[in-house]
Design an enzyme around this catalytic site. Structure first.
Site, PDB file in Angstrom:
ATOM      1  N   ASN A   1       0.871  -1.181   0.000  1.00  0.00           N
ATOM      2  CA  ASN A   1       0.000   0.000   0.000  1.00  0.00           C
ATOM      3  C   ASN A   1       0.912   1.237   0.000  1.00  0.00           C
ATOM      4  OD1 ASN A   1       0.762   0.586   2.681  1.00  0.00           O
ATOM      5  ND2 ASN A   1      -1.029  -0.438   3.542  1.00  0.00           N
ATOM      6  N   ARG A   2       0.323   2.407  -0.085  1.00  0.00           N
ATOM      7  CA  ARG A   2       1.173   3.604  -0.282  1.00  0.00           C
ATOM      8  C   ARG A   2       2.078   3.864   0.911  1.00  0.00           C
ATOM      9  NH1 ARG A   2      -3.904   7.916  -0.197  1.00  0.00           N
ATOM     10  NH2 ARG A   2      -4.607   7.289   1.869  1.00  0.00           N
TER      11      ARG A   2
ATOM     12  N   ASP B   1      -6.368  -7.398   1.401  1.00  0.00           N
ATOM     13  CA  ASP B   1      -6.498  -8.856   1.263  1.00  0.00           C
ATOM     14  C   ASP B   1      -7.386  -9.196   0.063  1.00  0.00           C
ATOM     15  OD1 ASP B   1      -5.066  -9.109   3.634  1.00  0.00           O
ATOM     16  OD2 ASP B   1      -6.856  -9.393   4.865  1.00  0.00           O
TER      17      ASP B   1
ATOM     18  N   GLU C   1       3.327   1.538   2.990  1.00  0.00           N
ATOM     19  CA  GLU C   1       4.408   0.545   2.938  1.00  0.00           C
ATOM     20  C   GLU C   1       5.436   0.924   1.872  1.00  0.00           C
ATOM     21  OE1 GLU C   1       1.449  -3.084   4.409  1.00  0.00           O
ATOM     22  OE2 GLU C   1       1.675  -2.647   2.270  1.00  0.00           O
TER      23      GLU C   1
HETATM   24  N1  LIG Z   1     -11.256   5.106   1.668  1.00  0.00           N
HETATM   25  C1  LIG Z   1     -11.365   4.414   0.520  1.00  0.00           C
HETATM   26  N2  LIG Z   1     -12.175   4.854  -0.472  1.00  0.00           N
HETATM   27  C2  LIG Z   1     -12.301   4.169  -1.626  1.00  0.00           C
HETATM   28  N3  LIG Z   1     -11.648   3.033  -1.901  1.00  0.00           N
HETATM   29  C3  LIG Z   1     -10.819   2.553  -0.976  1.00  0.00           C
HETATM   30  C4  LIG Z   1     -10.624   3.202   0.291  1.00  0.00           C
HETATM   31  N4  LIG Z   1      -9.750   2.485   1.017  1.00  0.00           N
HETATM   32  C5  LIG Z   1      -9.411   1.432   0.245  1.00  0.00           C
HETATM   33  N5  LIG Z   1     -10.027   1.453  -0.954  1.00  0.00           N
HETATM   34  C6  LIG Z   1      -9.890   0.479  -2.043  1.00  0.00           C
HETATM   35  O1  LIG Z   1      -9.172  -0.645  -1.525  1.00  0.00           O
HETATM   36  C7  LIG Z   1      -7.873  -0.761  -2.150  1.00  0.00           C
HETATM   37  C8  LIG Z   1      -6.853  -1.222  -1.141  1.00  0.00           C
HETATM   38  O2  LIG Z   1      -6.839  -0.325  -0.063  1.00  0.00           O
HETATM   39  P1  LIG Z   1      -5.495   0.139   0.676  1.00  0.00           P
HETATM   40  O3  LIG Z   1      -4.591   0.793  -0.288  1.00  0.00           O
HETATM   41  O4  LIG Z   1      -5.909   0.901   1.862  1.00  0.00           O
HETATM   42  O5  LIG Z   1      -4.869  -1.278   1.054  1.00  0.00           O
HETATM   43  P2  LIG Z   1      -4.295  -1.798   2.446  1.00  0.00           P
HETATM   44  O6  LIG Z   1      -3.774  -0.652   3.240  1.00  0.00           O
HETATM   45  O7  LIG Z   1      -3.380  -2.908   2.149  1.00  0.00           O
HETATM   46  O8  LIG Z   1      -5.589  -2.367   3.118  1.00  0.00           O
HETATM   47  P3  LIG Z   1      -5.673  -3.244   4.453  1.00  0.00           P
HETATM   48  O9  LIG Z   1      -4.276  -3.392   4.974  1.00  0.00           O
HETATM   49  O10 LIG Z   1      -6.582  -2.480   5.359  1.00  0.00           O
HETATM   50  O11 LIG Z   1      -6.269  -4.527   4.028  1.00  0.00           O
HETATM   51  C9  LIG Z   1      -7.611   0.604  -2.745  1.00  0.00           C
HETATM   52  O12 LIG Z   1      -6.702   0.509  -3.816  1.00  0.00           O
HETATM   53  C10 LIG Z   1      -9.027   1.042  -3.161  1.00  0.00           C
HETATM   54  O13 LIG Z   1      -9.415   0.394  -4.363  1.00  0.00           O
HETATM   55 MG   LIG Z   2      -2.331  -4.403   3.288  1.00  0.00          MG
END
Ligand SMILES: Nc1ncnc2c1ncn2[C@@H]1O[C@H](COP(=O)(O)OP(=O)(O)OP(=O)(O)O)[C@@H](O)[C@H]1O
Ligand SMILES: [Mg+2]
Length: 316
Positions: A203-204, A271, A206
């Site tokens: 994610n951004r 996930d 990380e």
């Molecule tokens: N606030 C939001 N609004 C719209 N879409 C979202 C939002 N949060 C997450 N998403 C969708 O989910 C995807 C993955 O989210 P994120 O980048 O937060 O991953 P993550 O941090 O690995 O998630 P997590 O660890 O909570 O499972 C994003 O690319 C987007 O498509």
């Molecule tokens: Mg994640």
């Protein structure tokens, strides 16, 4: 990269149902205890919660596995749990979600549990039980992986930083040697251990931890492409929460805006993303189509409460 007919799940649904997905990683049990707060404890200045009901869900790699199974794929999960009641609960939940399990019971560690105590509609306390699995158990797991690898079309490695993926570099090497795509959801700062993966999905936050800040999209693309070549990845996908996601491959960058209409609970969206990508890449979809569908799935799952899954009917 343009949108194509392959960017709808229905085009891949039949192939997805034949796709054999191997998920390996750290599993945990998410537990929620809900109750009433009626008084302050006479023992210490803390509320007393009388528990009225509880809920439990598979977390970490177990949530990735159930998301892949919900899309109709044939999913097997290799992981380590303790020889205890939460380990049995996790297994029971996974079986109900149509995931085949290969869980090593390590009597020396407790199953990882995140227990939330909720009263008056708010989380009052979270209690974590976790210990790194033993070296012997991890070695058995690697042997298991090597033996079973020929039975799978795609591998998803879900690193939650709990120590269960000590042999990840070897696991990636083994699957690449067979030509089996291997996707990794990373954790921590040592990305060299992910070298050679087909696709990495930080994610951004990380990504920033490892690659540093960027001032604009051009700088992000430069950083992403240099990580991709340094780590010999085919694709790097940066998930960017409400900003959607950005895919970097040898063909260039593809940015997809977030699709969510309503956002209730973002936990577990990552996930759902890697599970959907795994199923689709295993089913033969190209990166751009797989990413578009994964973004659609993530947009649906953030509209559901709790760590949820998405079904083919919802994707169209
Ligand atoms: N606030 C939001 N609004 C719209 N879409 C979202 C939002 N949060 C997450 N998403 C969708 O989910 C995807 C993955 O989210 P994120 O980048 O937060 O991953 P993550 O941090 O690995 O998630 P997590 O660890 O909570 O499972 C994003 O690319 C987007 O498509
Ligand atoms: Mg994640």
């Amino acid at each position: 990269m343009k949108s194509t007919a392959g960017a709808s799940f229905s085009a891949h649904r039949a192939a997805a149902s034949r796709t054999r997905v191997l998920v390996v990683g750290d599993v945990m049990l998410d537990r929620y205890w809900f109750g009433e707060v009626e008084r302050i404890s006479p023992e210490a200045p803390v509320p007393v919660v009388r528990i009225a009901r509880n809920e439990e869900r598979p977390g970490g790699a177990a949530n990735v596995a159930r998301n892949a199974a919900a899309l109709g794929a044939q999913v097997t999960l290799i992981s380590v749990v303790g020889d205890d009641e939460p380990g049995q609960a996790l297994e029971r939940l996974l079986v109900a979600d149509h995931v085949r399990t290969s869980l090593h019971r390590d009597a020396a560690v407790p199953t990882t549990v995140k227990l939330r105590v909720i009263g008056r509609q708010q989380q009052l306390l979270r209690i974590d039980f976790e210990t790194t699995p033993s070296h012997e158990v991890l070695a058995t797991k690697l042997a298991d992986y090597e033996r079973t690898l020929p039975d799978f079309d795609v591998v998803v490695l879900s690193d939650y930083g709990k120590g269960g993926l000590a042999h990840i570099a070897r696991m990636i090497e083994l699957s690449r040697a067979r030509g089996t795509p291997v996707l990794v959801d990373p954790k921590g700062e040592d990305y060299l251990r992910y070298r050679g993966a087909t696709m990495l999905t930080p994610n951004r936050v990380e990504f920033r931890q490892v690659a540093g800040r960027w001032r604009n999209e051009a700088e992000l693309a430069t950083k992403a492409q240099s990580m991709r070549s340094e780590l010999a990845l085919e694709a790097l996908l940066i998930t960017r929460a409400e900003e959607g996601m950005s895919l970097f491959t040898a063909e260039g960058a593809l940015h997809i805006p977030a699709q969510a209409r309503e956002v209730f609970d973002v936990s577990g969206a990552g996930d759902t993303v890697i599970a959907t990508l795994g199923v689709l890449l295993g089913a033969g979809a190209d990166f751009a189509s797989a990413v578009r569908i994964a973004n659609q799935a993530a947009g649906i799952v953030v509209g559901k409460l709790g760590t949820a899954v998405v079904h083919p009917e919802e994707l169209g």
